[in-house]
Scaffold this motif. Structure first.
Motif, PDB file in Angstrom:
ATOM      1  N   THR A  13       7.467   5.798   5.231  1.00 37.61           N
ATOM      2  CA  THR A  13       6.205   5.133   4.881  1.00 37.61           C
ATOM      3  C   THR A  13       6.370   3.634   4.661  1.00 37.61           C
ATOM      4  O   THR A  13       5.374   2.913   4.579  1.00 37.61           O
ATOM      5  CB  THR A  13       5.598   5.736   3.602  1.00 37.61           C
ATOM      6  OG1 THR A  13       6.487   5.503   2.505  1.00 37.61           O
ATOM      7  CG2 THR A  13       5.312   7.217   3.774  1.00 37.61           C
ATOM      8  N   ASN A  14       7.622   3.183   4.523  1.00 37.19           N
ATOM      9  CA  ASN A  14       7.901   1.783   4.184  1.00 37.19           C
ATOM     10  C   ASN A  14       7.164   1.404   2.898  1.00 37.19           C
ATOM     11  O   ASN A  14       6.583   0.329   2.788  1.00 37.19           O
ATOM     12  CB  ASN A  14       7.535   0.848   5.331  1.00 37.19           C
ATOM     13  CG  ASN A  14       8.177  -0.518   5.177  1.00 37.19           C
ATOM     14  OD1 ASN A  14       9.260  -0.646   4.615  1.00 37.19           O
ATOM     15  ND2 ASN A  14       7.516  -1.540   5.665  1.00 37.19           N
ATOM     16  N   ASN A  15       7.167   2.334   1.946  1.00 35.68           N
ATOM     17  CA  ASN A  15       6.482   2.131   0.678  1.00 35.68           C
ATOM     18  C   ASN A  15       7.286   2.825  -0.417  1.00 35.68           C
ATOM     19  O   ASN A  15       7.511   4.026  -0.359  1.00 35.68           O
ATOM     20  CB  ASN A  15       5.076   2.723   0.752  1.00 35.68           C
ATOM     21  CG  ASN A  15       4.229   2.401  -0.450  1.00 35.68           C
ATOM     22  OD1 ASN A  15       4.732   2.005  -1.494  1.00 35.68           O
ATOM     23  ND2 ASN A  15       2.926   2.587  -0.314  1.00 35.68           N
ATOM     24  N   SER A  16       7.711   2.067  -1.421  1.00 33.54           N
ATOM     25  CA  SER A  16       8.479   2.650  -2.526  1.00 33.54           C
ATOM     26  C   SER A  16       7.583   3.099  -3.676  1.00 33.54           C
ATOM     27  O   SER A  16       8.071   3.670  -4.644  1.00 33.54           O
ATOM     28  CB  SER A  16       9.506   1.644  -3.049  1.00 33.54           C
ATOM     29  OG  SER A  16       8.840   0.508  -3.571  1.00 33.54           O
ATOM     30  N   PHE A  17       6.281   2.841  -3.563  1.00 34.35           N
ATOM     31  CA  PHE A  17       5.305   3.238  -4.577  1.00 34.35           C
ATOM     32  C   PHE A  17       5.638   2.647  -5.951  1.00 34.35           C
ATOM     33  O   PHE A  17       5.332   3.239  -6.976  1.00 34.35           O
ATOM     34  CB  PHE A  17       5.173   4.763  -4.653  1.00 34.35           C
ATOM     35  CG  PHE A  17       4.782   5.365  -3.333  1.00 34.35           C
ATOM     36  CD1 PHE A  17       3.452   5.413  -2.957  1.00 34.35           C
ATOM     37  CD2 PHE A  17       5.734   5.837  -2.457  1.00 34.35           C
ATOM     38  CE1 PHE A  17       3.074   5.955  -1.727  1.00 34.35           C
ATOM     39  CE2 PHE A  17       5.378   6.382  -1.231  1.00 34.35           C
ATOM     40  CZ  PHE A  17       4.051   6.438  -0.863  1.00 34.35           C
ATOM     41  N   ASP A  48       4.674  -0.564  -6.862  1.00 27.48           N
ATOM     42  CA  ASP A  48       3.735  -1.581  -7.325  1.00 27.48           C
ATOM     43  C   ASP A  48       2.678  -0.972  -8.243  1.00 27.48           C
ATOM     44  O   ASP A  48       2.582   0.240  -8.406  1.00 27.48           O
ATOM     45  CB  ASP A  48       3.085  -2.326  -6.151  1.00 27.48           C
ATOM     46  CG  ASP A  48       2.359  -1.418  -5.179  1.00 27.48           C
ATOM     47  OD1 ASP A  48       1.958  -0.314  -5.576  1.00 27.48           O
ATOM     48  OD2 ASP A  48       2.198  -1.816  -4.022  1.00 27.48           O
TER      49      ASP A  48
END
Length: 64
Positions: free
Chosen positions: A44-48, A50
């Motif tokens: 997803t290229n998102n570390s969640f 933020d």
């Protein structure tokens, strides 16, 4: 921000219908969960991490 781990070994054991998973050592399940989280982050290229994600989305938890 959503802290890791996103799921616990206890949650995995409660969810599964697979006897092998239910009997798996908790430390090994922790590693399995960490690998799954890294795979989701990579795909997803998102570390969640933020502020948009105070908790992990349910779809992401299910994927892990």
């Amino acid at each position: 921000m959503a802290a890791r781990p996103w799921v616990t070994p206890k949650e995995v054991k409660a969810y599964t219908d697979h006897k092998e998973v239910a009997a798996r050592d908790e430390e090994k399940l922790k590693l399995d969960i960490a690998r799954a989280e890294l795979k989701v982050i990579g795909i997803t290229n998102n570390s969640f991490l933020d502020k948009e994600y105070p908790v992990i989305p349910e779809a992401v938890r299910l994927a892990v």
